[in-house]
Scaffold this motif. Structure first.
Motif, PDB file in Angstrom:
ATOM      1  N   VAL A  57      20.605  22.179 -20.002  1.00  0.00           N
ATOM      2  CA  VAL A  57      21.710  22.340 -19.058  1.00  0.00           C
ATOM      3  C   VAL A  57      21.662  22.696 -17.605  1.00  0.00           C
ATOM      4  CG1 VAL A  57      23.270  22.516 -21.057  1.00  0.00           C
ATOM      5  CG2 VAL A  57      22.442  24.640 -19.781  1.00  0.00           C
ATOM      6  N   VAL A  58      20.612  23.538 -17.405  1.00  0.00           N
ATOM      7  CA  VAL A  58      20.575  24.186 -16.154  1.00  0.00           C
ATOM      8  C   VAL A  58      19.700  23.220 -15.144  1.00  0.00           C
ATOM      9  CG1 VAL A  58      20.625  26.664 -16.882  1.00  0.00           C
ATOM     10  CG2 VAL A  58      18.439  25.578 -16.642  1.00  0.00           C
ATOM     11  N   ASP A  97      16.936  26.305 -29.112  1.00  0.00           N
ATOM     12  CA  ASP A  97      17.556  24.734 -29.258  1.00  0.00           C
ATOM     13  C   ASP A  97      17.069  23.903 -28.187  1.00  0.00           C
ATOM     14  OD1 ASP A  97      19.611  25.042 -27.883  1.00  0.00           O
ATOM     15  OD2 ASP A  97      21.063  25.485 -29.371  1.00  0.00           O
ATOM     16  N   GLY A  98      16.780  24.441 -27.020  1.00  0.00           N
ATOM     17  CA  GLY A  98      16.562  23.473 -25.905  1.00  0.00           C
ATOM     18  C   GLY A  98      17.482  23.303 -24.938  1.00  0.00           C
ATOM     19  N   GLY A 121      21.981  13.904 -21.026  1.00  0.00           N
ATOM     20  CA  GLY A 121      22.582  14.404 -22.311  1.00  0.00           C
ATOM     21  C   GLY A 121      22.984  15.629 -22.533  1.00  0.00           C
ATOM     22  N   TYR A 122      22.917  16.444 -21.221  1.00  0.00           N
ATOM     23  CA  TYR A 122      23.250  17.897 -21.353  1.00  0.00           C
ATOM     24  C   TYR A 122      24.683  17.924 -20.224  1.00  0.00           C
ATOM     25  CZ  TYR A 122      19.093  18.947 -23.917  1.00  0.00           C
ATOM     26  OH  TYR A 122      18.163  19.003 -24.940  1.00  0.00           O
ATOM     27  N   SER A 123      25.386  19.028 -20.560  1.00  0.00           N
ATOM     28  CA  SER A 123      26.291  19.366 -19.747  1.00  0.00           C
ATOM     29  C   SER A 123      25.898  19.998 -18.583  1.00  0.00           C
ATOM     30  CB  SER A 123      27.546  20.097 -20.427  1.00  0.00           C
ATOM     31  OG  SER A 123      28.368  20.240 -19.573  1.00  0.00           O
TER      32      SER A 123
END
Length: 123
Positions: free
Chosen positions: A87-88, A81-82, A93-95
């Motif tokens: 995240v890394v 799901d990307g 938009g990502y934690s």
């Protein structure tokens, strides 16, 4: 005569201090550490990165945000799901992960990117 001795002492002090340094080989010629991205596999490359950087919060004993990174099948869910790359890589938009810590080092990020680009296989 006294002036000559003073001048001689001054020359010795100046010459001695400018030629004496504390440089060492490591500072003068730092080793360039290559990032080996050949033969990147889940078991030999990605699993150890996850173990070091992710599994303490996303492993069997502590499943934060319903995400597990300690086994291939659960990791593959966030790969597909990307979310893993988002995240890394601290994308908008990502934690950002690891949480409250700096981004993974460039070499680990390259290895993850290579693994993802090669299909994120379980090998």
């Amino acid at each position: 005569m006294r002036t000559i001795y003073c001048l001689l002492i001054l020359v010795l002090i100046m010459g001695g201090s400018s030629s004496c340094t504390f440089d060492n080989e490591e500072d003068l010629y730092p080793q360039i550490v290559e990032c080996d991205t050949l033969n990147v596999t889940y078991s030999s490359t990605i699993a150890p990165i996850m173990s070091t950087s992710c599994n303490s919060c996303h492993g069997e004993s502590f499943v934060n945000a319903n995400v597990r990174t300690d086994n291939y099948d659960d990791l593959k869910v966030i790969v597909d799901d990307g979310r893993l790359w988002g995240v890394v890589n601290h994308e908008s938009g990502y934690s950002p992960m690891p949480k409250d810590r700096p981004k993974l080092n460039d070499c680990d990020l390259k290895k993850i990117r290579v693994w993802l680009d090669n299909g994120a296989l379980n090998d």
